[in-house]
Design an enzyme around this catalytic site. Structure first.
Site, PDB file in Angstrom:
ATOM      1  N   ASP A   1      12.315  10.767 -10.719  1.00  0.00           N
ATOM      2  CA  ASP A   1      11.485   9.640 -10.259  1.00  0.00           C
ATOM      3  C   ASP A   1      10.454   9.225 -11.289  1.00  0.00           C
ATOM      4  OD1 ASP A   1      11.401  10.630  -6.745  1.00  0.00           O
ATOM      5  OD2 ASP A   1      12.954   9.736  -7.997  1.00  0.00           O
TER       6      ASP A   1
ATOM      7  N   ARG B   1       7.317  -0.356  -1.312  1.00  0.00           N
ATOM      8  CA  ARG B   1       7.878   0.783  -0.573  1.00  0.00           C
ATOM      9  C   ARG B   1       7.202   2.082  -0.982  1.00  0.00           C
ATOM     10  NH1 ARG B   1      14.201   1.081  -0.442  1.00  0.00           N
ATOM     11  NH2 ARG B   1      13.490   2.831   0.814  1.00  0.00           N
TER      12      ARG B   1
ATOM     13  N   LYS C   1       4.791   9.476  -0.460  1.00  0.00           N
ATOM     14  CA  LYS C   1       5.831   8.814   0.351  1.00  0.00           C
ATOM     15  C   LYS C   1       6.948   9.812   0.684  1.00  0.00           C
ATOM     16  CE  LYS C   1       9.177   6.467  -1.815  1.00  0.00           C
ATOM     17  NZ  LYS C   1      10.600   6.785  -1.509  1.00  0.00           N
ATOM     18  N   ASN C   2       7.387  10.567  -0.332  1.00  0.00           N
ATOM     19  CA  ASN C   2       8.565  11.417  -0.150  1.00  0.00           C
ATOM     20  C   ASN C   2       8.277  12.704   0.607  1.00  0.00           C
ATOM     21  OD1 ASN C   2      10.011   9.470  -1.357  1.00  0.00           O
ATOM     22  ND2 ASN C   2      10.318  10.541  -3.296  1.00  0.00           N
TER      23      ASN C   2
ATOM     24  N   CYS D   1      23.014   2.495  -2.827  1.00  0.00           N
ATOM     25  CA  CYS D   1      21.782   1.762  -3.153  1.00  0.00           C
ATOM     26  C   CYS D   1      21.819   1.508  -4.664  1.00  0.00           C
ATOM     27  CB  CYS D   1      20.545   2.571  -2.747  1.00  0.00           C
ATOM     28  SG  CYS D   1      20.191   3.904  -3.861  1.00  0.00           S
TER      29      CYS D   1
ATOM     30  N   ARG E   1      24.877   7.851  -3.545  1.00  0.00           N
ATOM     31  CA  ARG E   1      23.989   8.698  -2.734  1.00  0.00           C
ATOM     32  C   ARG E   1      24.610   9.077  -1.385  1.00  0.00           C
ATOM     33  NH1 ARG E   1      18.023   6.449  -3.072  1.00  0.00           N
ATOM     34  NH2 ARG E   1      17.535   8.573  -2.405  1.00  0.00           N
TER      35      ARG E   1
HETATM   36  C1  EPZ Z   1      14.992  12.371  -2.705  1.00  0.00           C
HETATM   37  O1  EPZ Z   1      16.162  11.605  -2.482  1.00  0.00           O
HETATM   38  C2  EPZ Z   1      13.882  11.366  -2.987  1.00  0.00           C
HETATM   39  N1  EPZ Z   1      13.698  10.488  -1.824  1.00  0.00           N
HETATM   40  C3  EPZ Z   1      14.255  10.535  -4.213  1.00  0.00           C
HETATM   41  O2  EPZ Z   1      13.167   9.653  -4.488  1.00  0.00           O
HETATM   42  C4  EPZ Z   1      14.430  11.484  -5.398  1.00  0.00           C
HETATM   43  O3  EPZ Z   1      14.814  10.744  -6.540  1.00  0.00           O
HETATM   44  C5  EPZ Z   1      15.514  12.523  -5.062  1.00  0.00           C
HETATM   45  O4  EPZ Z   1      15.162  13.225  -3.849  1.00  0.00           O
HETATM   46  C6  EPZ Z   1      15.693  13.549  -6.172  1.00  0.00           C
HETATM   47  O5  EPZ Z   1      14.491  14.194  -6.415  1.00  0.00           O
HETATM   48  C7  EPZ Z   1      13.003  10.952  -0.761  1.00  0.00           C
HETATM   49  O6  EPZ Z   1      12.533  12.075  -0.740  1.00  0.00           O
HETATM   50  C8  EPZ Z   1      12.819   9.998   0.392  1.00  0.00           C
HETATM   51  P1  EPZ Z   1      19.017  14.246  -3.339  1.00  0.00           P
HETATM   52  P2  EPZ Z   1      17.509  12.324  -1.891  1.00  0.00           P
HETATM   53  O7  EPZ Z   1      19.692  14.528  -2.052  1.00  0.00           O
HETATM   54  O8  EPZ Z   1      17.114  13.396  -0.960  1.00  0.00           O
HETATM   55  C9  EPZ Z   1      23.586  13.780  -4.605  1.00  0.00           C
HETATM   56  C10 EPZ Z   1      12.143   7.603  -4.976  1.00  0.00           C
HETATM   57  O9  EPZ Z   1      12.214   6.835  -5.938  1.00  0.00           O
HETATM   58  N2  EPZ Z   1      23.905  14.104  -3.203  1.00  0.00           N
HETATM   59  O10 EPZ Z   1      18.195  15.316  -3.965  1.00  0.00           O
HETATM   60  O11 EPZ Z   1      18.391  11.259  -1.410  1.00  0.00           O
HETATM   61  C11 EPZ Z   1      22.889  12.436  -4.727  1.00  0.00           C
HETATM   62  O12 EPZ Z   1      23.838  11.387  -4.761  1.00  0.00           O
HETATM   63  C12 EPZ Z   1      13.400   8.237  -4.415  1.00  0.00           C
HETATM   64  O13 EPZ Z   1      11.076   7.923  -4.402  1.00  0.00           O
HETATM   65  C13 EPZ Z   1      25.228  14.233  -2.810  1.00  0.00           C
HETATM   66  O14 EPZ Z   1      26.140  14.091  -3.615  1.00  0.00           O
HETATM   67  O15 EPZ Z   1      18.113  12.934  -3.224  1.00  0.00           O
HETATM   68  C14 EPZ Z   1      22.135  12.577  -6.019  1.00  0.00           C
HETATM   69  O16 EPZ Z   1      23.015  12.288  -7.090  1.00  0.00           O
HETATM   70  C15 EPZ Z   1      14.655   7.789  -5.174  1.00  0.00           C
HETATM   71  N3  EPZ Z   1      25.502  14.522  -1.518  1.00  0.00           N
HETATM   72  C16 EPZ Z   1      21.754  14.062  -6.051  1.00  0.00           C
HETATM   73  O17 EPZ Z   1      22.628  14.700  -5.101  1.00  0.00           O
HETATM   74  C17 EPZ Z   1      24.516  14.705  -0.584  1.00  0.00           C
HETATM   75  O18 EPZ Z   1      24.814  14.985   0.595  1.00  0.00           O
HETATM   76  C18 EPZ Z   1      20.325  14.339  -5.623  1.00  0.00           C
HETATM   77  O19 EPZ Z   1      20.139  13.713  -4.373  1.00  0.00           O
HETATM   78  C19 EPZ Z   1      23.165  14.567  -0.995  1.00  0.00           C
HETATM   79  C20 EPZ Z   1      22.888  14.275  -2.309  1.00  0.00           C
END
Ligand code: EPZ
Length: 442
Positions: free
Chosen positions: A329, A421, A40-41, A139, A144
């Site tokens: 995850d 999802r 999915k990701n 969420c 996020r």
């Molecule tokens: C991706 O989310 C995945 N989703 C998530 O999977 C996964 O948990 C996550 O990466 C971490 O590996 C998809 O790929 C669709 P991040 P993403 O940006 O990109 C903070 C699942 O269950 N952050 O790496 O949204 C954020 O709040 C989902 O399949 C900022 O502060 O994650 C988090 O604490 C859940 N500012 C951390 O960084 C930003 O601009 C990591 O987020 C972006 C992120």
């Protein structure tokens, strides 16, 4: 076999079966083979990448999940054409043509349901010089924000304004290469700016880039499309912008989190599962943890074989980290297993600020878990007992399924639309391995 979601997609009226629940009568050691679906990701950014090109992008091994449907809706809402080819057993392919785009706005009602919608920003900005995307809002697992995405776009010359809950990004003279260094690892931020950099004028360097396999898969697909990307798989990506991209076909890599989830299902039920298309190299840290907890993990010609029940599950400590560390995850799934381990386990969540929503639900099943800030202390109990529980987010849902598979009695998991999802045909995959599981539609 067409899932309800795909049927409703094809008939043009998506229906959220959010009243569905899943009933499990636990205690059966699972045994058999599970086909791992496409990730999915990886699928979601790959679909967004089609917006970068006036030529078609064909993605094969796409999982038929509601998030894929939602991304399809978003892209067609922007004017792209999508031709889904549905295989007889469900895995599908899609050819996405974004030659003509009718708009550059990702509306609130789509983005609020699927945060990955923000991934259309980079491609729209790079190819059309503008993007108007709703702020995603929070969420279940945290606020996020997308501030790091926006800062990265500004380094490429974009102007960013926030008005009425929308991000208005413009680059009327096109994006220019820049130097982006992320202060923290962000998967989506890396993917968004990587896509934008492909069409920027000049070289872009992305420092502290995410190295998740899904980021690598996206980069490899972009190179197939004609992008010039070096350093794939490292934390520093160098991108030379190109004027346009060509037609390409790319197979989505297998879902490492689905693989890990079913690996835990084998361990927690004392079963023996073969996971076809599972690749240990995509989730070494999680498989290492599974071995430390007492399961047997070995590679086969077709994927992975996981055997539980050879020895009692042992409590182990875990800390989530960016790849190649232990994946966030997989945290909820391991917590379900630690709930019935011998001894105690400390699980620390360093990526998201609120990813323990499954704890109160596991406690309803008799788990002994105490949360202290970013850590949870899990004291193993001999047995969980089935109970009605509530799914709150995608990985919490599968964690409750895993607990139900091991519990005595019946567990009913409500709000399983979260599950749909990210897990394709979860009940049929598990039932084929002996699980007493069924979907209850209201
Ligand atoms: C991706 O989310 C995945 N989703 C998530 O999977 C996964 O948990 C996550 O990466 C971490 O590996 C998809 O790929 C669709 P991040 P993403 O940006 O990109 C903070 C699942 O269950 N952050 O790496 O949204 C954020 O709040 C989902 O399949 C900022 O502060 O994650 C988090 O604490 C859940 N500012 C951390 O960084 C930003 O601009 C990591 O987020 C972006 C992120």
């Amino acid at each position: 076999m067409l899932t309800p979601f795909l049927k409703s997609w094809i008939s043009g009226n998506i229906k959220e079966t959010d009243l569905d629940s899943i009933s499990i009568r636990g205690g059966v050691p699972l045994s058999g083979t599970i086909e791992i679906s496409g990730a999915k990701n990886a699928s979601l950014p790959l679909m967004a990448a089609a917006l970068l090109s006036e030529n078609p992008l064909t993605l094969t091994n796409l999982p038929n999940l509601s998030d894929i449907i939602s991304m399809g809706h978003l892209l067609t809402g922007l004017g792209a054409e999508i031709n889904f080819q549905v295989g007889k057993n469900g895995p599908c392919a899609a050819t996405i043509s974004a030659a003509k785009i009718s708009g550059t706005t990702a509306p609130y009602d789509v983005v609020r349901k699927m945060r990955a919608s923000v991934l259309v920003m980079g491609p729209l900005l790079a190819r059309f010089g503008e993007a108007r995307v709703s702020l995603p809002g929070g969420c279940a697992i945290g606020t996020r924000p997308v501030d790091l995405h926006l800062q990265a776009f500004e380094h490429l010359g974009a102007k960013i304004k926030l008005t009425e809950g929308y991000i208005q990004a413009t680059a009327l003279n096109g994006l220019r290469g820049g130097h982006v260094i992320f202060p923290m690892v962000t998967v989506g931020g890396t993917e968004n700016v990587l896509m934008a950099a492909c069409l920027a004028d000049g070289e872009t360097v992305i420092g502290n880039a995410a190295r998740e396999p899904e980021v690598i898969d996206l980069a490899q697909c972009l190179v197939l499309m004609g992008a010039d990307i070096r350093g794939i798989g490292t934390d520093t990506l160098r991108v030379q912008g190109v004027p346009s991209l060509r037609e390409a076909t790319h197979a989505v890599l297998p879902d490492r989190i689905e693989t890990g989830s079913y690996a835990v299902a084998a361990a927690i039920t004392g079963g023996d599962l073969t996971l076809n298309n599972g690749r240990i190299g995509l989730l070494e840290a999680a498989m290492e943890a599974l071995r430390r907890a007492g399961a047997e993990v070995c590679e086969t010609e077709t994927g992975l074989r996981i055997r539980g029940g050879l020895r009692p599950i042992k409590g182990i400590d875990l800390m989530t980290e960016p790849f190649p560390g232990f994946p966030t995850d997989m945290q909820a799934q391991f917590m379900a297993m630690m709930a019935v381990a011998e001894g105690a386990s400390m699980i620390t969540e360093t990526i998201f600020e609120n990813r323990f929503m499954h704890v109160p639900e596991l406690c309803r099943m008799g788990a002994d878990i105490n949360v202290h800030g970013a850590s949870a202390i899990v004291r193993g109990v001999p047995k969980l007992s089935g109970a009605p529980v509530m799914a709150t987010d995608l990985r919490a849902s599968i964690s409750l399924i895993l607990a139900g598979l091991a519990a005595e009695g019946e567990t009913v998991i409500n709000r399983v639309y979260h599950l749909d999802r990210g897990y394709e045909s979860v009940e049929s995959k598990l039932a084929a391995c002996g699980a007493r599981i069924e979907r209850l539609s209201d």
